[in-house]
Design a protein around this motif. Structure first.
Motif, PDB file in Angstrom:
ATOM      1  N   PRO A  47      35.848   7.602  36.370  1.00  0.00           N
ATOM      2  CA  PRO A  47      35.947   8.969  35.849  1.00  0.00           C
ATOM      3  C   PRO A  47      34.953   9.253  34.710  1.00  0.00           C
ATOM      4  CG  PRO A  47      38.135   8.054  36.152  1.00  0.00           C
ATOM      5  CD  PRO A  47      37.157   6.931  36.352  1.00  0.00           C
ATOM      6  N   GLN A  48      34.696   8.270  33.863  1.00  0.00           N
ATOM      7  CA  GLN A  48      33.712   8.469  32.793  1.00  0.00           C
ATOM      8  C   GLN A  48      32.312   8.663  33.380  1.00  0.00           C
ATOM      9  OE1 GLN A  48      34.481   4.867  30.585  1.00  0.00           O
ATOM     10  NE2 GLN A  48      35.536   6.001  28.951  1.00  0.00           N
ATOM     11  N   TYR A  49      31.951   7.810  34.340  1.00  0.00           N
ATOM     12  CA  TYR A  49      30.642   7.938  34.977  1.00  0.00           C
ATOM     13  C   TYR A  49      30.506   9.298  35.653  1.00  0.00           C
ATOM     14  CZ  TYR A  49      27.038   7.627  38.480  1.00  0.00           C
ATOM     15  OH  TYR A  49      25.959   7.915  39.260  1.00  0.00           O
ATOM     16  N   ALA A  50      31.520   9.698  36.412  1.00  0.00           N
ATOM     17  CA  ALA A  50      31.471  10.985  37.107  1.00  0.00           C
ATOM     18  C   ALA A  50      31.320  12.127  36.111  1.00  0.00           C
ATOM     19  CB  ALA A  50      32.721  11.167  37.963  1.00  0.00           C
ATOM     20  N   THR A  51      31.997  12.028  34.983  1.00  0.00           N
ATOM     21  CA  THR A  51      31.891  13.052  33.949  1.00  0.00           C
ATOM     22  C   THR A  51      30.477  13.117  33.397  1.00  0.00           C
ATOM     23  OG1 THR A  51      34.232  12.854  33.384  1.00  0.00           O
ATOM     24  CG2 THR A  51      32.787  13.784  31.695  1.00  0.00           C
ATOM     25  N   ASN A  58      25.420  19.933  34.720  1.00  0.00           N
ATOM     26  CA  ASN A  58      26.027  21.185  34.267  1.00  0.00           C
ATOM     27  C   ASN A  58      26.479  21.070  32.816  1.00  0.00           C
ATOM     28  OD1 ASN A  58      26.178  22.457  37.051  1.00  0.00           O
ATOM     29  ND2 ASN A  58      27.416  20.627  37.364  1.00  0.00           N
ATOM     30  N   PRO A  59      25.545  21.058  31.872  1.00  0.00           N
ATOM     31  CA  PRO A  59      25.944  20.939  30.467  1.00  0.00           C
ATOM     32  C   PRO A  59      26.902  22.069  30.090  1.00  0.00           C
ATOM     33  CG  PRO A  59      23.558  20.792  30.705  1.00  0.00           C
ATOM     34  CD  PRO A  59      24.103  21.203  32.044  1.00  0.00           C
ATOM     35  N   GLY A  60      27.871  21.726  29.249  1.00  0.00           N
ATOM     36  CA  GLY A  60      28.778  22.737  28.754  1.00  0.00           C
ATOM     37  C   GLY A  60      30.032  22.940  29.574  1.00  0.00           C
ATOM     38  N   MET A  61      30.264  22.084  30.569  1.00  0.00           N
ATOM     39  CA  MET A  61      31.485  22.218  31.363  1.00  0.00           C
ATOM     40  C   MET A  61      32.710  22.005  30.476  1.00  0.00           C
ATOM     41  SD  MET A  61      30.593  20.271  34.962  1.00  0.00           S
ATOM     42  CE  MET A  61      32.102  20.758  35.804  1.00  0.00           C
ATOM     43  N   SER A  62      33.792  22.670  30.835  1.00  0.00           N
ATOM     44  CA  SER A  62      35.048  22.527  30.097  1.00  0.00           C
ATOM     45  C   SER A  62      35.834  21.347  30.644  1.00  0.00           C
ATOM     46  CB  SER A  62      35.884  23.800  30.247  1.00  0.00           C
ATOM     47  OG  SER A  62      36.356  23.908  31.585  1.00  0.00           O
ATOM     48  N   GLY A  88      30.426   8.129  21.416  1.00  0.00           N
ATOM     49  CA  GLY A  88      29.159   8.800  21.130  1.00  0.00           C
ATOM     50  C   GLY A  88      28.361   9.204  22.355  1.00  0.00           C
ATOM     51  N   LEU A  89      29.005   9.258  23.529  1.00  0.00           N
ATOM     52  CA  LEU A  89      28.274   9.603  24.751  1.00  0.00           C
ATOM     53  C   LEU A  89      28.272  11.098  25.033  1.00  0.00           C
ATOM     54  CD1 LEU A  89      29.407   6.651  27.041  1.00  0.00           C
ATOM     55  CD2 LEU A  89      27.415   6.807  25.535  1.00  0.00           C
ATOM     56  N   ILE A  90      29.223  11.826  24.462  1.00  0.00           N
ATOM     57  CA  ILE A  90      29.245  13.284  24.595  1.00  0.00           C
ATOM     58  C   ILE A  90      29.592  13.904  23.248  1.00  0.00           C
ATOM     59  CG2 ILE A  90      30.000  13.200  27.013  1.00  0.00           C
ATOM     60  CD1 ILE A  90      32.756  14.367  25.861  1.00  0.00           C
ATOM     61  N   LEU A 106      26.177  16.028  26.931  1.00  0.00           N
ATOM     62  CA  LEU A 106      25.741  14.642  26.755  1.00  0.00           C
ATOM     63  C   LEU A 106      24.980  14.503  25.446  1.00  0.00           C
ATOM     64  CD1 LEU A 106      24.224  13.618  30.223  1.00  0.00           C
ATOM     65  CD2 LEU A 106      26.455  13.019  29.303  1.00  0.00           C
ATOM     66  N   THR A 107      25.156  13.373  24.803  1.00  0.00           N
ATOM     67  CA  THR A 107      24.312  13.029  23.662  1.00  0.00           C
ATOM     68  C   THR A 107      23.103  12.265  24.211  1.00  0.00           C
ATOM     69  OG1 THR A 107      25.419  10.909  23.356  1.00  0.00           O
ATOM     70  CG2 THR A 107      26.315  12.815  22.126  1.00  0.00           C
TER      71      THR A 107
END
Length: 153
Positions: A47-51, A58-62, A88-90, A106-107
């Protein structure tokens, strides 16, 4: 108007492993296991990878949009986002501008982690799809989309 061709009626197979649903679940479980293996080396879950993949596109997804897209509940999606934020990944704003949605991005570290793991994940998919003739992959994707849409009606 053309009629839809009728599918074979549901059946009881003598061997449950010959049902489409069973075969799909088996393939999904094998894919998940293989992905877990390569992602563990990069300290990520599926789930983290998919996110991370979705946020790169799509930056900014809720949280709600990400949860739907990664097949988890909103509560689980929020846990995923919190974990990614803590490492620190997002980034997400502390409060929402309007409503409750806090857009995630994403950072640089998140982009670097995604870049580092993508080749390994894509190699898993190439290995999986190498089991069928290349010319059948597009048809398989179309068929899977149709099956999902049929169940979503």
């Amino acid at each position: 108007m053309m009629e839809k061709p009728q599918a074979e009626p549901p059946h009881r197979a003598k061997d449950v492993t010959r049902h489409v649903g069973y075969a799909l679940k088996r393939a999904q479980a094998a894919l998940r296991s293989a992905m877990d293996g390569v992602l563990r080396e990069h300290e990520l879950t599926v789930p983290q990878y998919a996110t991370l993949e979705l946020l790169a596109l799509n930056p900014g997804m809720s949280n709600a949009d990400l949860a739907r897209a990664t097949f988890v509940t909103r509560q689980s999606g929020n846990v995923v986002l919190q974990g990614l934020q803590e490492t620190g990944l997002i980034t997400r704003p502390a409060t929402a501008d309007h409503g409750r949605a806090r857009p995630a991005h994403l950072t640089e570290e998140g982009r670097a982690r995604l870049d580092a793991v993508q080749d390994a994940v894509y190699a898993v998919e190439r290995h999986m799809t190498a089991a069928i003739p290349p010319e059948r992959v597009a048809a398989l994707l179309t068929d899977l989309d149709r099956m999902a849409a049929a169940l979503e009606e």
